[in-house]
Design a protein around this motif. Structure first.
Motif, PDB file in Angstrom:
ATOM      1  N   GLU A 200      -8.584  -2.953  -8.720  1.00  0.00           N
ATOM      2  CA  GLU A 200      -7.786  -4.166  -8.586  1.00  0.00           C
ATOM      3  C   GLU A 200      -6.711  -4.023  -7.510  1.00  0.00           C
ATOM      4  O   GLU A 200      -6.403  -4.973  -6.784  1.00  0.00           O
ATOM      5  CB  GLU A 200      -7.159  -4.533  -9.935  1.00  0.00           C
ATOM      6  N   LEU A 201      -6.143  -2.828  -7.402  1.00  0.00           N
ATOM      7  CA  LEU A 201      -5.140  -2.599  -6.365  1.00  0.00           C
ATOM      8  C   LEU A 201      -5.764  -2.732  -4.986  1.00  0.00           C
ATOM      9  O   LEU A 201      -5.184  -3.363  -4.081  1.00  0.00           O
ATOM     10  CB  LEU A 201      -4.524  -1.210  -6.548  1.00  0.00           C
ATOM     11  N   TYR A 202      -6.936  -2.163  -4.803  1.00  0.00           N
ATOM     12  CA  TYR A 202      -7.615  -2.233  -3.503  1.00  0.00           C
ATOM     13  C   TYR A 202      -7.906  -3.681  -3.123  1.00  0.00           C
ATOM     14  O   TYR A 202      -7.762  -4.083  -1.962  1.00  0.00           O
ATOM     15  CB  TYR A 202      -8.899  -1.407  -3.585  1.00  0.00           C
ATOM     16  N   ARG A 203      -8.297  -4.485  -4.092  1.00  0.00           N
ATOM     17  CA  ARG A 203      -8.582  -5.889  -3.817  1.00  0.00           C
ATOM     18  C   ARG A 203      -7.317  -6.672  -3.466  1.00  0.00           C
ATOM     19  O   ARG A 203      -7.365  -7.614  -2.675  1.00  0.00           O
ATOM     20  CB  ARG A 203      -9.251  -6.546  -5.028  1.00  0.00           C
ATOM     21  N   ALA A 204      -6.189  -6.281  -4.077  1.00  0.00           N
ATOM     22  CA  ALA A 204      -4.946  -7.045  -3.907  1.00  0.00           C
ATOM     23  C   ALA A 204      -4.137  -6.612  -2.690  1.00  0.00           C
ATOM     24  O   ALA A 204      -3.339  -7.389  -2.149  1.00  0.00           O
ATOM     25  CB  ALA A 204      -4.082  -6.907  -5.157  1.00  0.00           C
ATOM     26  N   LEU A 205      -4.320  -5.376  -2.254  1.00  0.00           N
ATOM     27  CA  LEU A 205      -3.459  -4.800  -1.232  1.00  0.00           C
ATOM     28  C   LEU A 205      -3.638  -5.520   0.105  1.00  0.00           C
ATOM     29  O   LEU A 205      -4.746  -5.725   0.586  1.00  0.00           O
ATOM     30  CB  LEU A 205      -3.816  -3.320  -1.074  1.00  0.00           C
ATOM     31  N   LYS A 206      -2.520  -5.902   0.725  1.00  0.00           N
ATOM     32  CA  LYS A 206      -2.565  -6.601   2.011  1.00  0.00           C
ATOM     33  C   LYS A 206      -1.184  -6.548   2.654  1.00  0.00           C
ATOM     34  O   LYS A 206      -0.176  -6.276   1.977  1.00  0.00           O
ATOM     35  CB  LYS A 206      -2.988  -8.056   1.812  1.00  0.00           C
ATOM     36  N   PRO A 207      -1.114  -6.813   3.937  1.00  0.00           N
ATOM     37  CA  PRO A 207       0.197  -6.869   4.580  1.00  0.00           C
ATOM     38  C   PRO A 207       1.109  -7.878   3.891  1.00  0.00           C
ATOM     39  O   PRO A 207       0.663  -8.964   3.490  1.00  0.00           O
ATOM     40  CB  PRO A 207      -0.138  -7.299   6.010  1.00  0.00           C
ATOM     41  N   GLY A 208       2.368  -7.529   3.744  1.00  0.00           N
ATOM     42  CA  GLY A 208       3.338  -8.379   3.071  1.00  0.00           C
ATOM     43  C   GLY A 208       3.601  -7.984   1.637  1.00  0.00           C
ATOM     44  O   GLY A 208       4.636  -8.345   1.066  1.00  0.00           O
ATOM     45  N   MET A 209       2.673  -7.267   1.029  1.00  0.00           N
ATOM     46  CA  MET A 209       2.872  -6.815  -0.346  1.00  0.00           C
ATOM     47  C   MET A 209       3.882  -5.679  -0.359  1.00  0.00           C
ATOM     48  O   MET A 209       3.895  -4.828   0.532  1.00  0.00           O
ATOM     49  CB  MET A 209       1.538  -6.348  -0.924  1.00  0.00           C
ATOM     50  N   LYS A 210       4.741  -5.660  -1.370  1.00  0.00           N
ATOM     51  CA  LYS A 210       5.766  -4.621  -1.474  1.00  0.00           C
ATOM     52  C   LYS A 210       5.296  -3.504  -2.398  1.00  0.00           C
ATOM     53  O   LYS A 210       4.496  -3.730  -3.313  1.00  0.00           O
ATOM     54  CB  LYS A 210       7.077  -5.223  -1.968  1.00  0.00           C
ATOM     55  N   GLU A 211       5.828  -2.322  -2.158  1.00  0.00           N
ATOM     56  CA  GLU A 211       5.461  -1.178  -2.987  1.00  0.00           C
ATOM     57  C   GLU A 211       5.712  -1.454  -4.463  1.00  0.00           C
ATOM     58  O   GLU A 211       4.871  -1.152  -5.318  1.00  0.00           O
ATOM     59  CB  GLU A 211       6.242   0.068  -2.552  1.00  0.00           C
ATOM     60  N   ASN A 212       6.857  -2.027  -4.786  1.00  0.00           N
ATOM     61  CA  ASN A 212       7.162  -2.281  -6.196  1.00  0.00           C
ATOM     62  C   ASN A 212       6.228  -3.327  -6.809  1.00  0.00           C
ATOM     63  O   ASN A 212       5.974  -3.307  -8.018  1.00  0.00           O
ATOM     64  CB  ASN A 212       8.624  -2.680  -6.383  1.00  0.00           C
ATOM     65  N   GLU A 213       5.686  -4.237  -5.987  1.00  0.00           N
ATOM     66  CA  GLU A 213       4.700  -5.180  -6.505  1.00  0.00           C
ATOM     67  C   GLU A 213       3.438  -4.454  -6.949  1.00  0.00           C
ATOM     68  O   GLU A 213       2.817  -4.814  -7.962  1.00  0.00           O
ATOM     69  CB  GLU A 213       4.340  -6.212  -5.447  1.00  0.00           C
ATOM     70  N   THR A 214       3.017  -3.454  -6.183  1.00  0.00           N
ATOM     71  CA  THR A 214       1.825  -2.713  -6.577  1.00  0.00           C
ATOM     72  C   THR A 214       2.063  -1.957  -7.875  1.00  0.00           C
ATOM     73  O   THR A 214       1.158  -1.836  -8.711  1.00  0.00           O
ATOM     74  CB  THR A 214       1.394  -1.718  -5.483  1.00  0.00           C
ATOM     75  N   VAL A 215       3.287  -1.471  -8.071  1.00  0.00           N
ATOM     76  CA  VAL A 215       3.624  -0.777  -9.313  1.00  0.00           C
ATOM     77  C   VAL A 215       3.512  -1.734 -10.493  1.00  0.00           C
ATOM     78  O   VAL A 215       2.967  -1.388 -11.554  1.00  0.00           O
ATOM     79  CB  VAL A 215       5.029  -0.163  -9.226  1.00  0.00           C
ATOM     80  N   GLY A 216       4.009  -2.963 -10.313  1.00  0.00           N
ATOM     81  CA  GLY A 216       3.915  -3.952 -11.381  1.00  0.00           C
ATOM     82  C   GLY A 216       2.476  -4.323 -11.693  1.00  0.00           C
ATOM     83  O   GLY A 216       2.089  -4.433 -12.861  1.00  0.00           O
ATOM     84  N   LEU A 217       1.663  -4.503 -10.639  1.00  0.00           N
ATOM     85  CA  LEU A 217       0.260  -4.867 -10.830  1.00  0.00           C
ATOM     86  C   LEU A 217      -0.471  -3.786 -11.627  1.00  0.00           C
ATOM     87  O   LEU A 217      -1.168  -4.079 -12.611  1.00  0.00           O
ATOM     88  CB  LEU A 217      -0.396  -5.076  -9.465  1.00  0.00           C
ATOM     89  N   VAL A 218      -0.336  -2.548 -11.205  1.00  0.00           N
ATOM     90  CA  VAL A 218      -1.046  -1.454 -11.856  1.00  0.00           C
ATOM     91  C   VAL A 218      -0.540  -1.240 -13.275  1.00  0.00           C
ATOM     92  O   VAL A 218      -1.324  -1.039 -14.212  1.00  0.00           O
ATOM     93  CB  VAL A 218      -0.915  -0.161 -11.023  1.00  0.00           C
ATOM     94  N   SER A 219       0.766  -1.298 -13.470  1.00  0.00           N
ATOM     95  CA  SER A 219       1.333  -1.065 -14.802  1.00  0.00           C
ATOM     96  C   SER A 219       0.849  -2.111 -15.794  1.00  0.00           C
ATOM     97  O   SER A 219       0.454  -1.780 -16.926  1.00  0.00           O
ATOM     98  CB  SER A 219       2.862  -1.072 -14.734  1.00  0.00           C
ATOM     99  N   LYS A 220       0.844  -3.363 -15.408  1.00  0.00           N
ATOM    100  CA  LYS A 220       0.391  -4.419 -16.320  1.00  0.00           C
ATOM    101  C   LYS A 220      -1.073  -4.230 -16.683  1.00  0.00           C
ATOM    102  O   LYS A 220      -1.458  -4.342 -17.846  1.00  0.00           O
ATOM    103  CB  LYS A 220       0.603  -5.806 -15.710  1.00  0.00           C
ATOM    104  N   LEU A 221      -1.900  -3.933 -15.687  1.00  0.00           N
ATOM    105  CA  LEU A 221      -3.316  -3.746 -15.962  1.00  0.00           C
ATOM    106  C   LEU A 221      -3.526  -2.606 -16.956  1.00  0.00           C
ATOM    107  O   LEU A 221      -4.321  -2.727 -17.902  1.00  0.00           O
ATOM    108  CB  LEU A 221      -4.063  -3.472 -14.663  1.00  0.00           C
ATOM    109  N   LEU A 222      -2.823  -1.512 -16.755  1.00  0.00           N
ATOM    110  CA  LEU A 222      -2.990  -0.372 -17.642  1.00  0.00           C
ATOM    111  C   LEU A 222      -2.538  -0.691 -19.052  1.00  0.00           C
ATOM    112  O   LEU A 222      -3.246  -0.403 -20.035  1.00  0.00           O
ATOM    113  CB  LEU A 222      -2.231   0.835 -17.087  1.00  0.00           C
ATOM    114  N   TYR A 223      -1.363  -1.307 -19.187  1.00  0.00           N
ATOM    115  CA  TYR A 223      -0.886  -1.658 -20.529  1.00  0.00           C
ATOM    116  C   TYR A 223      -1.812  -2.678 -21.196  1.00  0.00           C
ATOM    117  O   TYR A 223      -2.099  -2.584 -22.393  1.00  0.00           O
ATOM    118  CB  TYR A 223       0.538  -2.200 -20.463  1.00  0.00           C
TER     119      TYR A 223
END
Length: 441
Positions: A200-223
């Motif tokens: 899911e991270l690979y699909r979402a990752l793009k210019p403009g995304m912030k590092e902390n946004e990726t942390v939120g995306l991954v954390s929610k998916l895992l929980y």
């Protein structure tokens, strides 16, 4: 590929992870290592050791509070003193802590809360009195007691009770070194959740995304999918990749940036440590070269893993610190690195040129560990980071981190438009994430 994976629930029509067997085999291993040691008992304050010993858990909120403790004496079953109503909960729902006569070994008792409770309240003395009473009842009060880690007031109180306190962490870590079949299944499922997160991270990752946004995306998916604790998501991008700072920021990713991530989370007590590197939008030749070098180090390492080789054998294959820009091995520690993974994220064996060459440890079947490689790019700011978790088998190893890492993957909308559907890009590479597949390649 011999490691089975299952659903996240138990069923009546298939033999899956056996929690009773998990609890029993862990405790039996710890008892055997206690019998082989010089100690009369083991005293645990570390939440990981308490869970391994007693199969109790009160949530990760308490992991740094130094509040609960557990005791395992020779020839006896473990006793746990726990926080408030948690002790009552264990009495109701943890039958393995109840003796045949109905006596519970789950008891109320708290330590000092890292000194937050007033010293005059006598909590350190209370801990010592409880432990000393159990040791005296079994005639073990003159034997040394191995402790994992301890607060100074509790240490002083135990010594005042006449207890010889010694370092017992090595006994715990040796017991946890070789994993049981159920531990391996849980570790593999934990990696599977991280595989999904990388998808899911690979699909979402793009210019403009912030590092902390990726942390939120991954954390929610895992929980959302059963993780009990996301203890860390490293998200490192752009010029922050070199040198590696080991924490995420609010930096916005730009076209051409490298970005690497480490997913550290826990599923039913078992953890992951799992790096992957991407390029955002496009990848420079320098970045591709760095990734290829990190991958080469990884592949050589994996090919060498089998029972009987040592950690020194593995790290001798790695570049010296000076070869990738550091003055010495201490300065480069944890970049070319390996560590056991289990109920905690850094267990035995440890792989590092700093320590392993002079203090080698033998690799055994049933070890589960992660190997990590790092390489800085020639442009001076890009870098690649790859990590694989593996289970040592009878004649080699099986990699349990499955998200493809054979080649540098470029994420971002422009890449998707240029190369077509994402699954086809990776499907042809997926078999390479086993040691067998790499050998075939």
């Amino acid at each position: 590929m011999g490691i089975a994976t299952y659903g996240s629930t138990n069923v009546d029509w298939e033999a899956r992870i056996d929690m009773d067997r998990l609890r029993t085999e862990r405790l039996d291993r710890l008892k055997r290592h206690l019998e082989d040691s010089e100690f009369g008992a083991l005293l645990a304050f570390d939440f990981y050791n308490i869970r391994y010993m007693t199969a109790t858990h009160i949530g990760t909120w308490g992991i740094d509070k130094m509040v609960r403790f557990a005791l395992l004496m020779r020839g006896a079953e473990p006793i746990v003193w726990d926080f408030g109503s948690a002790a009552k909960h264990h009495q109701l729902y943890n039958p393995w802590l109840t003796d045949s006569d109905g006596t519970s070994r789950s008891r109320a008792g708290i330590s000092t809360l890292r000194g937050a409770i007033h010293p005059g309240a006598g909590r350190a003395e209370s801990v010592a009195e409880k432990v000393a009473a159990e040791l005296r009842a079994r005639g073990l009060d003159k034997e040394p007691v191995g402790v994992d880690f301890i607060e100074l007031p509790v240490h002083r109180a135990l010594r005042a009770e006449g207890i010889d306190v010694q370092d017992g962490q090595q006994v715990f870590l040796e017991a946890r070194r070789v994993k049981t079949r159920d531990e391996i299944s849980l570790l593999t499922h934990a990696c599977g959740l991280a595989d999904y997160a990388y998808e899911e991270l690979y699909r979402a990752l793009k210019p403009g995304m912030k590092e902390n946004e990726t942390v939120g995306l991954v954390s929610k998916l895992l929980y959302d999918n059963g993780s009990e604790f996301v203890s860390g998501i490293n998200a490192i991008s752009g010029e922050r990749c070199n040198p590696h700072p080991h924490l995420y920021s609010d930096r916005m990713m730009r076209p051409g940036d490298p970005a690497y991530f480490d997913i550290v989370h826990t599923y039913l007590g078992y953890q992951t440590c799992y790096y992957r590197t991407f390029a955002v939008g496009s990848a420079s030749p320098a970045m591709r070269d760095a990734y290829q070098r990190a991958r080469e180090i990884m592949d050589v390492s994996l090919a060498a893993v089998k029972p009987g080789v040592t950690t020194a054998d593995i790290v001798s294959l790695w570049p010296k610190a000076q070869e990738f820009g550091f003055d010495n091995e201490e300065a480069a520690f944890a970049l070319q690195y390996g560590h056991g993974v289990g109920i905690s994220v850094w267990e035995k064996p440890i792989f590092s040129r700093l320590t392993s060459l002079d203090n080698p440890e033998v690799i055994e079947e049933g070890n589960v560990f992660a190997l990590e490689t790092y390489w800085p790019a020639k442009d001076g700011w890009s870098a690649a980071r790859i990590e694989e978790e593996l289970v040592v088998t009878a004649d080699g190893c099986e990699v349990i981190t499955r998200f493809p890492a054979e080649e540098l993957l470029v994420a971002g909308q422009r890449y998707f438009a240029a190369t077509g559907p994402l699954p086809a890009v990776r499907e042809s590479q997926s078999h390479l994430n086993t040691a067998e597949g790499r050998n075939e390649a």
